[in-house]
Design an enzyme around this catalytic site. Structure first.
Site, PDB file in Angstrom:
ATOM      1  N   CYS A  67     -30.609  77.282  74.105  1.00  0.00           N
ATOM      2  CA  CYS A  67     -30.487  78.530  73.347  1.00  0.00           C
ATOM      3  C   CYS A  67     -29.541  78.427  72.153  1.00  0.00           C
ATOM      4  CB  CYS A  67     -30.023  79.654  74.269  1.00  0.00           C
ATOM      5  SG  CYS A  67     -31.158  79.996  75.639  1.00  0.00           S
ATOM      6  N   HIS A  80     -19.162  71.215  72.792  1.00  0.00           N
ATOM      7  CA  HIS A  80     -20.062  70.620  73.787  1.00  0.00           C
ATOM      8  C   HIS A  80     -19.250  70.172  75.005  1.00  0.00           C
ATOM      9  CE1 HIS A  80     -23.373  68.586  75.586  1.00  0.00           C
ATOM     10  NE2 HIS A  80     -24.118  68.558  74.490  1.00  0.00           N
ATOM     11  N   HIS A 128     -19.168  92.164  61.640  1.00  0.00           N
ATOM     12  CA  HIS A 128     -20.321  92.327  62.535  1.00  0.00           C
ATOM     13  C   HIS A 128     -20.419  91.117  63.465  1.00  0.00           C
ATOM     14  CE1 HIS A 128     -21.571  95.508  59.743  1.00  0.00           C
ATOM     15  NE2 HIS A 128     -21.396  94.624  58.764  1.00  0.00           N
ATOM     16  N   HIS A 168     -25.614  86.065  71.240  1.00  0.00           N
ATOM     17  CA  HIS A 168     -26.811  85.573  71.926  1.00  0.00           C
ATOM     18  C   HIS A 168     -27.178  86.501  73.085  1.00  0.00           C
ATOM     19  CE1 HIS A 168     -29.644  83.110  74.041  1.00  0.00           C
ATOM     20  NE2 HIS A 168     -28.822  82.862  75.033  1.00  0.00           N
ATOM     21  N   HIS A 215     -33.083  94.452  75.097  1.00  0.00           N
ATOM     22  CA  HIS A 215     -33.955  95.492  75.647  1.00  0.00           C
ATOM     23  C   HIS A 215     -35.348  95.427  75.036  1.00  0.00           C
ATOM     24  CE1 HIS A 215     -35.566  99.680  75.852  1.00  0.00           C
ATOM     25  NE2 HIS A 215     -35.086  99.599  77.083  1.00  0.00           N
ATOM     26  N   ASN A 220     -34.686  87.734  76.093  1.00  0.00           N
ATOM     27  CA  ASN A 220     -33.980  86.531  75.653  1.00  0.00           C
ATOM     28  C   ASN A 220     -34.998  85.591  75.019  1.00  0.00           C
ATOM     29  OD1 ASN A 220     -32.597  84.143  75.319  1.00  0.00           O
ATOM     30  ND2 ASN A 220     -31.807  84.032  77.401  1.00  0.00           N
TER      31      ASN A 220
END
Length: 462
Positions: free
Chosen positions: A169, A248, A336, A340, A369, A373
């Site tokens: 992702c 990582h 802002h 994710h 919503h 995802n």
């Protein structure tokens, strides 16, 4: 002698100003601008409403009452609504045996819709693309997916391509980072970044709870972006990359295994989401924020936090106690937040860690919503929501935060270059109706009776 001395001075000054000019000129072309982006909105026939989701669950033969109860709890608390999208093989009831063509169809529908639209919006021809970076984590074919795009759009022979898989992702910001690195060494480059995920060959049909969860969260989507370092196109750009940080934790076994593609006891491949995932995400987030904070926050905020942390540490060892742990105020340097949409718990956890308000978290919650995802592309749906709500003004700073298998946490800061109000894929979603009065999922109302069933007498309803 004097003439020679003057000439030497002149030569030194000339070399100094020439090197200064080269440095400034090189820096001008190292900037990374987003000309525009286009999120993909599949057709309405691919929507997963409550009733259809129930049908999908019922026809999964390997599930029993305990799995039904688990799925009910997971879906109700997921934050996902009734208008997310699934691949065609789910709509046609072929989750058990998806074909190669099913996977290709899912990708091509997204590619040609979003790439077409972003090229039209920017006025850039496929022949003008110098670099193509594509990331689809869980589908690797030959020729590659990037080659399919090049073939379809008849791009140039000298185009440089990067086809990323397995990045999870967080792959969107990894792709941006690749483009950013290219821009530092080459002038006048246009780069197309295409980010998505392939659900078709990765739909889990077993009964392992840690793998079933992925079916509840992941949905179809994707985004295409056009980036450039051409100074002549700066006036057309919507935002400029200020900095990007990648973290990582793959060297840590616990983090590495927190979310991983594997087989269950019967050899069925699925994506395992471990119980230690929140802990792995938190640790990666902390390390990432430690690195990016000095790059994006004002000095006064960093000093304030350092002093309060020092005082807290001193008091911690005294009889008074340390009190509440001081928090750094990210709003002092960020306007802002693009978070994710990994799930309701992920969004709420980040909000709590950064001290964000419901207003700050609204774009991520509404994206989860409405679209679910969508993996690496989810950040751009969140960005699109804020643009549709006309939140962006020239000079605003936007922080993107993403997580991915490995375990990775990536972040970057964008500067908005002009007022934005396009709306992207949200234009067709009745944006004025968001946020809805309630995000309550109707699953409990329709299937709540399962909670009262007994395993010895339970039968799957027809």
């Amino acid at each position: 002698m004097d003439n020679l001395l003057y000439f030497s001075y002149f030569l030194l000054l000339f070399c100094f100003f020439f090197l200064l000019y080269k440095f400034i000129d090189q820096r001008r072309y190292q900037c990374c601008y987003v000309l525009d982006y286009q999120c993909y909105k599949p057709c309405d026939e691919r929507k997963l409403n409550t009733e259809f989701c129930g049908e999908v669950i019922k026809r999964t033969k390997n599930l029993g009452l305990n799995e039904y109860k688990f799925l009910l709890k997971a879906i109700v608390s997921s934050g996902i609504g009734e208008e997310t999208y699934a691949p065609w093989m789910v709509i046609h009831g072929r989750e058990d045996n998806p074909t190669y063509d099913d996977a290709i169809l899912e990708m091509e529908e997204f590619f040609y819709d979003s790439v077409d639209k972003v090229l039209i919006k920017t006025g850039i021809s496929p022949k003008d693309i110098d670099v193509l970076v594509l990331n689809v984590s869980m589908l690797s074919i030959s020729p590659s997916l990037s080659s399919r795009i090049i073939n379809h759009y008849k791009m140039r022979d000298d185009i440089k391509t990067y086809n990323l898989t397995g990045m999870g992702c967080s792959a969107s910001l990894i792709s941006i980072n690749i483009v950013q690195s290219i821009f530092k060494s080459r002038k006048n480059v246009n780069a197309l970044v295409v980010t998505s995920e392939s659900l078709t060959p990765n739909w889990y049909t077993g009964n392992n709870r840690s793998m079933i969860l992925a079916n509840c969260l992941f949905r179809s989507g994707g985004c295409s972006m056009l980036l450039t370092n051409k100074v002549a196109l700066k006036h057309k750009a919507i935002c400029k990359l200020k900095c990007l940080v990648r973290t990582h934790h793959g060297a840590k076994d616990e983090a590495y295994g927190a979310c991983i593609q594997t087989e269950d006891e019967l050899g069925r491949v699925g994506f395992h989401l471990g119980k230690n995932l929140p802990k792995a995400a938190t640790r990666a987030l902390i390390d990432n924020l430690k690195e990016i904070s000095p790059k994006i926050l004002p000095v006064r905020e960093l000093l304030r936090f350092a002093i309060l942390s020092f005082v807290h540490k001193l008091n911690k060892g005294s009889s008074k106690g340390g009190g509440a742990r001081p928090m750094i105020n990210f709003k002092s340097g960020v306007d802002h937040f693009c978070i994710h949409t990994g799930g309701k718990a992920v969004i709420d956890g980040i909000g709590q860690s950064l001290g964000l308000s419901d207003y700050d978290l609204e774009p991520a919650r509404m994206t989860l919503h409405r679209f679910g995802n969508t993996s690496a592309s989810s950040l751009w749906y969140v960005l699109g929501y804020m643009e549709a709500k006309k939140r962006f003004k020239k000079g605003d700073r936007v922080l993107m935060l993403s997580f991915g298998a490995g375990f990775k946490c990536n972040s970057c800061l964008w500067e908005v270059l002009r007022d934005l109000d396009d709306g992207n894929c949200w234009k067709e979603c009745k944006i004025d109706s968001y946020p809805p009065k309630t995000l309550t999922n109707p699953f409990m109302e329709k299937y709540g009776w399962i909670q009262n069933e007994d395993i010895s007498t339970f039968k799957i309803p027809e």
